[in-house]
Design an enzyme around this catalytic site. Structure first.
Site, PDB file in Angstrom:
ATOM      1  N   LYS A  45     -30.853  -2.340  -5.503  1.00 48.76           N
ATOM      2  CA  LYS A  45     -31.440  -3.639  -5.128  1.00 48.76           C
ATOM      3  C   LYS A  45     -30.591  -4.804  -5.608  1.00 48.76           C
ATOM      4  O   LYS A  45     -30.914  -5.959  -5.376  1.00 48.76           O
ATOM      5  CB  LYS A  45     -32.845  -3.787  -5.728  1.00 48.76           C
ATOM      6  CG  LYS A  45     -33.860  -2.754  -5.265  1.00 48.76           C
ATOM      7  CD  LYS A  45     -35.213  -3.111  -5.883  1.00 48.76           C
ATOM      8  CE  LYS A  45     -36.204  -2.022  -5.766  1.00 48.76           C
ATOM      9  NZ  LYS A  45     -37.458  -2.347  -6.481  1.00 48.76           N
ATOM     10  N   LYS A  47     -30.466  -6.064  -8.314  1.00 47.89           N
ATOM     11  CA  LYS A  47     -31.329  -6.922  -9.141  1.00 47.89           C
ATOM     12  C   LYS A  47     -31.056  -6.607 -10.608  1.00 47.89           C
ATOM     13  O   LYS A  47     -30.980  -5.431 -10.998  1.00 47.89           O
ATOM     14  CB  LYS A  47     -32.809  -6.574  -8.898  1.00 47.89           C
ATOM     15  CG  LYS A  47     -33.497  -7.247  -7.740  1.00 47.89           C
ATOM     16  CD  LYS A  47     -35.003  -6.839  -7.779  1.00 47.89           C
ATOM     17  CE  LYS A  47     -35.795  -7.384  -6.631  1.00 47.89           C
ATOM     18  NZ  LYS A  47     -37.209  -6.943  -6.655  1.00 47.89           N
TER      19      LYS A  47
HETATM   20  N1  C2G Z   1     -45.832  -8.956  -4.503  1.00 49.54           N
HETATM   21  C1  C2G Z   1     -46.869  -9.701  -3.952  1.00 49.54           C
HETATM   22  N2  C2G Z   1     -46.828 -11.052  -4.029  1.00 49.54           N
HETATM   23  C2  C2G Z   1     -45.792 -11.684  -4.638  1.00 49.54           C
HETATM   24  C3  C2G Z   1     -44.755 -10.936  -5.221  1.00 49.54           C
HETATM   25  C4  C2G Z   1     -44.787  -9.552  -5.141  1.00 49.54           C
HETATM   26  O1  C2G Z   1     -47.820  -9.129  -3.388  1.00 49.54           O
HETATM   27  N3  C2G Z   1     -45.787 -13.055  -4.696  1.00 49.54           N
HETATM   28  C5  C2G Z   1     -45.902  -7.486  -4.400  1.00 49.54           C
HETATM   29  C6  C2G Z   1     -44.743  -6.913  -3.602  1.00 49.54           C
HETATM   30  O2  C2G Z   1     -45.007  -6.991  -2.203  1.00 49.54           O
HETATM   31  C7  C2G Z   1     -44.724  -5.471  -4.098  1.00 49.54           C
HETATM   32  C8  C2G Z   1     -45.151  -5.611  -5.575  1.00 49.54           C
HETATM   33  O3  C2G Z   1     -45.812  -6.897  -5.683  1.00 49.54           O
HETATM   34  O4  C2G Z   1     -45.713  -4.705  -3.418  1.00 49.54           O
HETATM   35  C9  C2G Z   1     -43.966  -5.575  -6.512  1.00 49.54           C
HETATM   36  O5  C2G Z   1     -43.065  -6.595  -6.121  1.00 49.54           O
HETATM   37  P1  C2G Z   1     -41.521  -6.457  -6.566  1.00 49.54           P
HETATM   38  O6  C2G Z   1     -41.461  -6.177  -8.017  1.00 49.54           O
HETATM   39  O7  C2G Z   1     -40.765  -7.603  -5.988  1.00 49.54           O
HETATM   40  O8  C2G Z   1     -41.108  -5.092  -5.819  1.00 49.54           O
HETATM   41  P2  C2G Z   1     -39.920  -4.881  -4.782  1.00 49.54           P
HETATM   42  O9  C2G Z   1     -38.666  -5.435  -5.349  1.00 49.54           O
HETATM   43  O10 C2G Z   1     -40.405  -5.366  -3.481  1.00 49.54           O
HETATM   44  O11 C2G Z   1     -39.753  -3.271  -4.802  1.00 49.54           O
HETATM   45  O12 C2G Z   1     -39.500   1.093  -3.016  1.00 49.54           O
HETATM   46  C10 C2G Z   1     -40.180  -0.152  -2.940  1.00 49.54           C
HETATM   47  C11 C2G Z   1     -39.570  -1.151  -3.881  1.00 49.54           C
HETATM   48  O13 C2G Z   1     -39.458  -0.617  -5.192  1.00 49.54           O
HETATM   49  C12 C2G Z   1     -40.395  -2.438  -3.913  1.00 49.54           C
END
Ligand code: C2G
Length: 143
Positions: A45, A47
């Site tokens: 990612k 990140k």
């Molecule tokens: N999320 C949300 N609202 C936000 C930020 C995040 O609903 N304002 C949700 C995302 O959609 C996700 C969860 O919180 O379902 C975790 O978000 P992230 O840590 O950004 O995860 P991500 O980088 O999208 O990784 O294999 C799938 C990946 O690991 C998802």
């Protein structure tokens, strides 16, 4: 016992994450959260997390809706995870809409939940950077 699984980085845990976890748990009785490892985040990612995997795991485990935290080490572990952990429902934010429909082939319900608007780990980092810059500038003016 309806088992729900979700995946994410969950760095700088915020209310958008909590909203997701609360709604995910409401879809069943047991919530499994797969948290991206530091290596997965960096390699896949691009990140760099503020908190390490162990720190993010401890924070998410402290959330009342979460029953189990497991590591997410690859994109394609979902297909086996849903069987290994007997998940009935896969949940994730709708920024991923359509990306995991294939899990339906494994007999799993796939649910995309609306993201919480405005908040994100990226937004938090930017706002803190800007606030810090303003403070430094103000301090500079005083000297
Ligand atoms: N999320 C949300 N609202 C936000 C930020 C995040 O609903 N304002 C949700 C995302 O959609 C996700 C969860 O919180 O379902 C975790 O978000 P992230 O840590 O950004 O995860 P991500 O980088 O999208 O990784 O294999 C799938 C990946 O690991 C998802």
């Amino acid at each position: 016992m309806k088992r729900v699984i979700t995946y994410g980085t969950f760095d700088l845990l915020h209310y958008g994450h909590i909203n997701l976890l609360r709604r995910a748990k409401a879809l069943g009785d047991y919530l499994i959260v797969a948290i991206s490892t530091d290596e997965f985040n960096w390699n896949e990612k691009h990140k760099k997390c503020y908190f390490s995997y162990e720190q993010r795991k401890a924070l998410v485990e402290a959330v009342r809706y979460v029953d189990l935290v497991i590591p997410e080490e690859s994109w394609d572990q979902k297909r086996t995870d849903v069987h290994d952990y007997q998940a009935d429902v896969f949940v994730i934010g709708d920024d991923w809409k359509g990306k995991f429909d294939f899990l339906r082939e494994e007999g799993v319900e796939v649910v995309y939940l609306p993201r919480t608007p405005e908040i994100s780990s990226t937004r938090i980092k930017k706002d803190l950077y800007d606030a810090n810059a303003e403070e430094r500038e103000a301090a500079g003016k005083k000297e």
